[in-house]
Design an enzyme around this catalytic site. Structure first.
Site, PDB file in Angstrom:
ATOM      1  N   GLY A 374       6.476 -30.772 162.545  1.00 52.91           N
ATOM      2  CA  GLY A 374       7.024 -31.664 161.536  1.00 52.91           C
ATOM      3  C   GLY A 374       5.996 -32.672 161.082  1.00 52.91           C
ATOM      4  O   GLY A 374       4.893 -32.765 161.641  1.00 52.91           O
ATOM      5  N   PRO A 376       4.059 -36.339 160.377  1.00 58.00           N
ATOM      6  CA  PRO A 376       3.767 -37.429 161.322  1.00 58.00           C
ATOM      7  C   PRO A 376       4.869 -38.477 161.322  1.00 58.00           C
ATOM      8  O   PRO A 376       5.476 -38.774 160.292  1.00 58.00           O
ATOM      9  CB  PRO A 376       2.446 -38.013 160.794  1.00 58.00           C
ATOM     10  CG  PRO A 376       1.864 -36.948 159.926  1.00 58.00           C
ATOM     11  CD  PRO A 376       3.017 -36.208 159.351  1.00 58.00           C
ATOM     12  N   SER A 697       5.310 -22.542 143.866  1.00 59.12           N
ATOM     13  CA  SER A 697       6.675 -23.069 143.733  1.00 59.12           C
ATOM     14  C   SER A 697       6.844 -23.989 142.531  1.00 59.12           C
ATOM     15  O   SER A 697       7.974 -24.357 142.204  1.00 59.12           O
ATOM     16  CB  SER A 697       7.077 -23.809 145.013  1.00 59.12           C
ATOM     17  OG  SER A 697       6.235 -24.913 145.241  1.00 59.12           O
ATOM     18  N   LYS A 740      11.773 -30.438 150.850  1.00 67.33           N
ATOM     19  CA  LYS A 740      11.772 -30.779 149.432  1.00 67.33           C
ATOM     20  C   LYS A 740      13.046 -31.517 149.034  1.00 67.33           C
ATOM     21  O   LYS A 740      13.000 -32.487 148.264  1.00 67.33           O
ATOM     22  CB  LYS A 740      11.608 -29.511 148.603  1.00 67.33           C
ATOM     23  CG  LYS A 740      10.240 -28.847 148.748  1.00 67.33           C
ATOM     24  CD  LYS A 740      10.169 -27.537 147.974  1.00 67.33           C
ATOM     25  CE  LYS A 740       8.803 -26.875 148.123  1.00 67.33           C
ATOM     26  NZ  LYS A 740       8.721 -25.593 147.411  1.00 67.33           N
TER      27      LYS A 740
END
Length: 811
Positions: A374, A376, A697, A740
């Protein structure tokens, strides 16, 4: 001053043993080739004669005038060298004594009489005979010769003093030599020179040149002898000191034995043996330890390897071979600890509790290694600490960031100076148990160089089928790592090699949304910073509005580290005011946050930036979590050129080309004049140009921005898009949907357009976030236009008749 005079000095003449005068040398002499031996006039030397030709020569010479010529053969390996491979210059020698040896060889004691030069070969069998001519010394008298003679005598005296192979009687012989030529020959014969150097001196008729040459050679010889003498003196001193120390230690040992005391080494050996008995090390390891212990016991304490073996045995004795903590897995307590230490993160907590449940049912579980991935600041390392608390185990953390040496994992071999075990063994030694929770932090930051690949070394460590016999290079004995609970952390999965990634079970930790950050700040960050800055609750109080102001306008991150830094900055500002007596306490509200932290750093400009046609809001995935990005497009008079800026990668550039091609293919249907593309240039820009951007994307966002620009209709400010497009207008699925969507939520966007095939990814998003947002799923880009454009309708399509009229008008 008169010029130097030149005179010819005859070689020294030697009489018989009875003192008779020496007859003149005959013109024709037999020749004996010598191996690695150069004779100088006046020198007496024994020779061993064994070759048939040489034996025949000695026999004939002994029965005649006892004279022959001795000359160096060029190749010492040749048994019977041809005459053209024998030196031209040698010495005429006289046989002084002839002794027949038991092995049918003969020992001849000879004296060199004078230099001669071979001129003509007169006989080849049974030995060589030559006509020869004497080579008298050429002496150039004068002050320079006197200086050379004096310097040569002094230097040779120093050589005799330093050289162990020249007897001291040589000094008396040196003092008795008056002839400068004889002096040069005596020095050349007694120096440690090569055969080639001696032959060069023999062939030189001028005495001054010979003296200069031997002076130069003696200076070098003296340097070598002085250095050798210094080394011998130092070595002798060390040996004497070592012998003295050994003698004193033996005396001390005897005294201690008489007094019934133990010496230091004996006490050390007994202590090590006792420590190893307590550790309960495996039989294989104990066998190796006992072998090294016997070596240590038999070795004097001042030996170089004593401390090496001692350190090795201390490592073996201090490792937790059998020491361990008992697991106390209580799922209710574990859930309470996880909820107490971390807010949110429901999916990671669920997976951790499932893992602990299986560990409780089967203590010897050899499953995959957990790896928290994941951005920081979301609590990856602290989750490992919570797992250790929940299981009642010790916690060990090892940072792998920037590690490039394989020896950091496997250790160094004991043959190297300063060798030590690897970090795995060192951390277990520090933990003093063999089953801690071992966190390998920043697995994705490992590197590799000429010292090896630490990532490959981790394969054995993290493989449950292999790590039960992990062998550190320093220990060189197996250590069982199967009881250790390894947990990895990473920001990215891509840098991790596939072989290592296969050993990891990935648990993804998403970024936090505003409500979660607010709860974390109230529950953890504010109390911690208030305590760290020595403030009381009544001196500084953070309201929800104040914290929201910090989260929205002073931080822009997936985690909470920057938020904690801003809270710390507010605490410092309040502490200064209190110590200066300006206030007794401060309530941090939305109205006074700027007074404490300065101007706002991040402004919500989504609505402002998308208010004009040609700008659309996209969603991107970064190592620090999700983020929003703006795609800007503009048109200007030109020749149909497309310009791309914003440090775009190749994939993203191709997405822009595909979007533009699709827009041009549908221009007539969407009321876009086809001539626009020929008479104008298009410029597509993605702000934050210093940040590299890539990936497919953004395709649907680029298409929406271009359509908005060319139709003159702006994009809704509360809509964000993500999805890859094809030349047929299809929208393909993308990754990182959860990150997102969280980024859109943090930016205040409540409507997200996603590919239809990403519908199932929404289930990973927390329910409270899904409840506040609207998701639209599209198959093609045309489905996205009425959702994204400001008037909520598709661009108007022209009829066939309208298109024909437009084309005729254009012509």
């Amino acid at each position: 001053m008169l010029p130097d005079q030149i005179r010819i000095q005859k070689p020294p003449e030697t009489g018989e043993a009875q003192g008779d005068e020496t007859p003149p040398l005959p013109q024709n002499l037999p020749v004996m080739p010598l191996r690695d031996t150069v004779l100088f006039p006046g020198i007496i030397q024994p020779l061993t004669v064994g070759r048939p030709r040489s034996l025949a020569l000695v026999q004939e010479a002994a029965m005649g005038d006892r004279l022959f010529a001795a000359m160096l053969q060029n190749d010492a390996a040749e048994e019977e060298p041809p005459f053209d491979r024998v030196a031209d210059v040698g010495c005429a020698v006289r046989i002084l004594k002839l002794v027949r040896m038991p092995d049918e060889t003969q020992s001849v004691i000879i004296q060199a009489v004078s230099r001669i030069r071979a001129e003509h070969l007169t006989q080849s069998e049974p030995f060589y005979r030559v006509d020869c001519a004497p080579m008298p010394d050429i002496v150039r008298e004068g002050e320079e010769l006197d200086a050379l003679i004096r310097s040569a005598r002094d230097l040779m005296m120093r050589v005799i003093e330093l050289s162990p192979r020249i007897p001291q009687e040589g000094a008396a012989v040196l003092a008795s030599i008056e002839s400068p030529g004889h002096l040069a020959d005596f020095i050349a014969a007694n120096l440690n020179l090569s055969t080639e150097q001696k032959q060069e001196l023999l062939e030189e008729p001028r005495v001054d040149r010979r003296l200069r040459a031997v002076t130069r050679l003696m200076q070098r010889e003296i340097q070598v002898l002085e250095l050798a003498s210094k080394i011998q003196s130092q070595t002798r001193g060390r040996i004497e000191e070592s012998q003295r120390e050994h003698y004193l230690r033996e005396q001390l040992k005897s005294i201690q034995e008489e007094l019934g005391e133990k010496d230091e080494k004996t006490a050390l050996v007994e202590q090590l043996r006792a420590d190893m008995d307590e550790t309960g090390m495996p039989d294989e390891v104990r066998t190796e330890a006992d072998r090294e212990l016997r070596r240590l016991e038999a070795m004097p304490s001042y030996a170089p390897d004593f401390n090496v073996i001692r350190t090795y045995l201390e490592y073996l004795a201090e490792l937790p071979w059998q020491r361990r903590t008992d697991d106390r897995i209580n799922l209710t307590e574990a859930e309470r600890i996880l909820d107490h230490d971390h807010y949110g993160l429901e999916e990671p907590k669920k997976r951790i509790l499932e893992y602990l449940a299986v560990r409780k049912l089967r203590a010897t579980l050899r499953g995959p290694i957990l790896c928290f991935v994941g951005p920081p600041g979301v609590g990856k390392t602290s989750l490992g600490q919570s797992i250790a608390r929940a299981m009642g185990r010790k916690f060990v953390r090892m940072s792998l960031g920037g590690m490039r040496d394989e020896a950091e994992i496997r250790g160094h071999r004991r043959t190297y100076v300063g060798a030590m075990p690897g970090r795995i063994i060192l951390e277990l030694r520090k933990a003093a148990v063999n089953n801690p929770v071992f966190m390998l932090d920043e697995v994705d930051k490992l590197g590799a160089d000429w010292r090896g690949d630490p990532t490959s070394a981790l394969l054995e460590v993290l493989d449950p089928e292999q790590n039960s016999t992990f062998t550190d290079h320093y220990l060189d004995v197996p250590f069982d790592l199967s009881s250790v609970l390894f947990i990895g952390t990473a920001n990215l999965l891509d840098p991790i090699p596939p072989a290592l990634k296969d050993r990891l079970e990935v648990i993804r930790l998403p970024g936090y949304v505003e409500e979660e950050k607010l709860a974390i700040a109230h529950r953890y960050l504010v109390p911690r910073q208030r305590k760290d800055h020595g403030l009381k609750a009544k001196q500084i109080r953070f309201t929800k509005t104040g914290l929201r102001q910090m989260i929205r306008y002073y931080t822009h991150e997936a985690g909470v580290r920057e938020l904690e830094r801003q809270i710390a900055a507010a605490c410092r500002a309040v502490a200064r005011r209190i110590t200066q007596g300006k206030t007794g306490g401060v309530a941090v509200k939305a109205a006074n946050v700027s007074d404490l932290l300065g101007p706002e750093r991040y402004l919500p400009d989504v609505k402002l930036r998308t208010s004009t046609p040609g700008v659309a809001t996209g969603l991107a995935w970064t190592p620090a979590g999700g983020d929003i990005l703006f795609i800007e497009a503009t048109v200007m008079p030109g020749t149909g050129k497309l310009t791309l800026t914003g440090q775009l990668g190749d994939v993203m550039k191709e997405s822009v080309q595909a979007a533009l091609s699709y827009v041009r293919s549908r221009a007539n249907q969407w009321d876009i004049d086809p001539a626009t593309f020929r008479k104008n240039d298009l410029h597509v820009h993605v702000p934050a140009g210093a940040t590299p951007k890539d990936g497919p994307s953004a395709g649907i966002t680029v298409f929406t921005a271009l359509t908005s620009l060319l139709t003159g209709r702006s994009v809704r400010s509360d809509v964000a898009l993500t999805g890859e497009i094809t030349l047929r207008g299809l929208v393909l699925p993308v990754g990182g949907v959860k990150e997102k969507v969280l980024a859109a939520k943090r930016a205040g966007i409540h409507t997200v357009i996603l590919p239809e095939r990403n519908r199932n990814d929404i289930e990973d998003i927390p329910k409270d976030i899904r409840k506040d947002m609207t998701f639209h799923y599209v198959h093609s880009v045309e489905d996205a236009l009425p959702l994204a454009l400001s008037d909520g309708r598709k661009p108007r399509r022209r009829s066939a008749g309208t298109r024909r009229r437009k084309r005729r008008k254009a012509r």
